[in-house]
Write an enzyme that holds these catalytic residues in place. Structure first.
Site, PDB file in Angstrom:
ATOM      1  N   ARG A 135      -5.194  15.411   5.794  1.00 42.86           N
ATOM      2  CA  ARG A 135      -6.576  14.630   6.302  1.00 42.86           C
ATOM      3  C   ARG A 135      -7.333  13.916   5.760  1.00 42.86           C
ATOM      4  NH1 ARG A 135      -8.000  19.756   3.052  1.00 42.86           N
ATOM      5  NH2 ARG A 135      -8.166  21.745   4.790  1.00 42.86           N
ATOM      6  N   LYS A 157      -8.154   3.047  16.538  1.00 41.25           N
ATOM      7  CA  LYS A 157      -7.027   3.446  18.368  1.00 41.25           C
ATOM      8  C   LYS A 157      -6.164   4.487  17.754  1.00 41.25           C
ATOM      9  CE  LYS A 157     -10.096   3.019  22.043  1.00 41.25           C
ATOM     10  NZ  LYS A 157      -9.869   3.133  23.326  1.00 41.25           N
ATOM     11  N   GLU A 199      -2.586  -9.027  26.620  1.00 43.83           N
ATOM     12  CA  GLU A 199      -3.678  -9.018  26.278  1.00 43.83           C
ATOM     13  C   GLU A 199      -4.460  -9.812  25.650  1.00 43.83           C
ATOM     14  OE1 GLU A 199      -4.846  -5.566  26.022  1.00 43.83           O
ATOM     15  OE2 GLU A 199      -3.495  -4.600  26.717  1.00 43.83           O
ATOM     16  N   LYS A 240     -12.155  -9.160  18.781  1.00 44.36           N
ATOM     17  CA  LYS A 240     -12.064  -7.192  19.673  1.00 44.36           C
ATOM     18  C   LYS A 240     -12.718  -6.588  17.825  1.00 44.36           C
ATOM     19  CE  LYS A 240      -9.219  -3.539  19.795  1.00 44.36           C
ATOM     20  NZ  LYS A 240      -7.839  -2.477  20.324  1.00 44.36           N
ATOM     21  N   GLU A 250     -16.279   3.984  21.217  1.00 46.22           N
ATOM     22  CA  GLU A 250     -15.624   3.782  22.831  1.00 46.22           C
ATOM     23  C   GLU A 250     -16.952   4.574  23.456  1.00 46.22           C
ATOM     24  OE1 GLU A 250     -11.841   2.874  24.230  1.00 46.22           O
ATOM     25  OE2 GLU A 250     -12.436   3.805  26.728  1.00 46.22           O
ATOM     26  N   ARG A 254     -17.243  -1.026  24.026  1.00 51.86           N
ATOM     27  CA  ARG A 254     -15.671  -0.585  23.680  1.00 51.86           C
ATOM     28  C   ARG A 254     -14.730  -0.595  25.031  1.00 51.86           C
ATOM     29  NH1 ARG A 254     -12.313   1.481  18.813  1.00 51.86           N
ATOM     30  NH2 ARG A 254     -10.315   0.753  19.308  1.00 51.86           N
ATOM     31  N   ASN A 258     -11.068  -1.704  27.807  1.00 56.41           N
ATOM     32  CA  ASN A 258     -10.085  -1.465  28.815  1.00 56.41           C
ATOM     33  C   ASN A 258      -9.743  -1.983  29.861  1.00 56.41           C
ATOM     34  OD1 ASN A 258      -9.540   0.295  27.076  1.00 56.41           O
ATOM     35  ND2 ASN A 258     -11.317   2.017  27.442  1.00 56.41           N
ATOM     36  N   HIS A 261      -6.667  -1.182  32.032  1.00 56.25           N
ATOM     37  CA  HIS A 261      -5.631  -1.185  32.118  1.00 56.25           C
ATOM     38  C   HIS A 261      -5.485   0.916  32.703  1.00 56.25           C
ATOM     39  CE1 HIS A 261      -6.043  -2.923  28.052  1.00 56.25           C
ATOM     40  NE2 HIS A 261      -4.659  -1.985  27.903  1.00 56.25           N
ATOM     41  N   HIS A 265      -2.008   1.766  33.558  1.00 60.63           N
ATOM     42  CA  HIS A 265      -1.421   3.344  32.984  1.00 60.63           C
ATOM     43  C   HIS A 265      -0.982   4.011  33.888  1.00 60.63           C
ATOM     44  CE1 HIS A 265      -3.903   3.484  28.793  1.00 60.63           C
ATOM     45  NE2 HIS A 265      -2.716   2.455  28.664  1.00 60.63           N
ATOM     46  N   HIS A 280       3.783  -2.111  28.693  1.00 55.75           N
ATOM     47  CA  HIS A 280       2.234  -1.985  28.735  1.00 55.75           C
ATOM     48  C   HIS A 280       1.712  -2.657  29.160  1.00 55.75           C
ATOM     49  CE1 HIS A 280      -1.812  -0.208  27.841  1.00 55.75           C
ATOM     50  NE2 HIS A 280      -1.597  -0.907  27.129  1.00 55.75           N
TER      51      HIS A 280
HETATM   52  N1  GLY Z   1      -6.680  -1.121  23.643  1.00 61.01           N
HETATM   53  C1  GLY Z   1      -8.664  -0.896  23.533  1.00 61.01           C
HETATM   54  C2  GLY Z   1      -8.903  -0.329  22.513  1.00 61.01           C
HETATM   55  O1  GLY Z   1      -8.867  -0.485  21.432  1.00 61.01           O
HETATM   56  O2  GLY Z   1     -10.401  -0.041  23.462  1.00 61.01           O
END
Ligand code: GLY
Length: 291
Positions: A135, A157, A199, A240, A250, A254, A258, A261, A265, A280
């Site tokens: 957990r 993430k 990035e 960041k 997010e 946040r 993206n 992205h 994607h 990517h």
């Molecule tokens: N890569 C985008 C984020 O971590 O929110």
């Protein structure tokens, strides 16, 4: 502070620390050349006495696992190393299940920790394993690509891909420490460095015109290594960290991270995630132009 960390401080090696401010779940991102050599001491300072499972892909294991294991040993930390195949297809249910089993078979308890040594694929997969086993176990990111150092290792993430799309199964699970050794980027193929640089440029585009101009003036030095590279990684991580501290899950701001992205994607999906065709960061780079 351990003798090794103290000696480095006295020798004046310039590492930078960026704090991700999340209350009880706050952590440091340490950035600098040669951090792999003192990683054991850095980890022991945060998680004294923890036993570790170190997860790396076969390529990164061949390049960096011995040096990393040596530094763990020097700091008196026991570890079990587990390797996975390199590539995006490793972010899948079967590897997730296998890693959960291997961590349990190594008899790691809560209070021990799981380390991701590698790029975004290993970081995302390992973080998700750490979020689920018992957990939730402590988790340390040791990113070895530019993309992982400036983006995926920071902010919690984690996840795997689904047949329905990329990163659709996962959890927010913050690391306890991020160790970004910028010297390991010397062995990164230039294509992957360039992809990670997308990035970095993203943080300039997201409202930091000074940083964007600085990158325009210094990109060659960033690619070459040295203090400009460290500076670019640190400024990206600071940007960041600030966004993540304000909106960890997010619910708003946040989502800015993206940028490019959604297109990216879609492009990755259109080439079936075949990294010979598109990685990517390349998708993000094209996606930012489209956006
Ligand atoms: N890569 C985008 C984020 O971590 O929110």
């Amino acid at each position: 502070m351990s003798d090794t960390v103290m000696a480095r401080a006295l020798l004046g090696r310039d590492e930078q620390t960026v704090r991700v401010d999340l209350g009880a779940r706050s952590y440091d991102i340490r950035i600098g050349r040669g951090l792999l050599e003192t990683a054991g001491a850095e980890i022991a300072a945060v998680l004294p006495g923890a036993r570790l499972a170190v997860i790396a892909d076969e390529t990164v294991a061949g390049l960096h696992l011995d040096a990393f294991a040596e530094s763990l040993k020097a700091a008196g930390l026991d570890h079990t190393a587990i390797t996975v195949p390199a590539g995006e297809s490793t972010k899948c249910f079967s590897q997730f299940e296998r890693l959960c089993d291997e961590v349990l078979a190594a008899r790691l308890e809560r209070g021990d920790a799981i380390v991701a040594l590698g790029g975004g694929v290993v970081g995302d997969l390992t973080g998700f394993v750490a979020s689920a086993v018992r957990r939730g176990m402590a988790f340390i990111q040791v990113p070895t690509t530019l993309l992982a150092q400036v983006d995926s290792s920071v902010g919690g993430k984690t996840g795997i891909n689904s047949r329905h799309g990329k990163n659709l199964i996962g959890a927010f699970h913050q690391p306890a420490l991020v160790l970004a050794d910028t010297a390991v980027l010397d062995t990164l193929p230039v294509r992957d460095f360039r992809a990670g640089y997308a990035e970095v440029a993203k943080y300039g585009l997201l409202g930091d015109a000074d940083f964007f101009t600085w990158l325009e003036d210094n990109w060659q030095a960033v690619f070459a290594g040295g203090s400009e590279r460290d500076e670019a990684v640190a400024r990206s991580c600071r940007a960041k960290a600030e966004v993540v501290a304000a909106d960890e899950l997010e619910s708003g701001r946040r989502a800015l991270l993206n940028l490019g992205h959604t297109f990216g994607h879609a492009l990755e999906s259109a080439v079936s995630y075949e990294t010979e065709r598109l990685v990517h960061g390349e998708g993000v780079s094209i996606g930012m132009m489209l956006a």
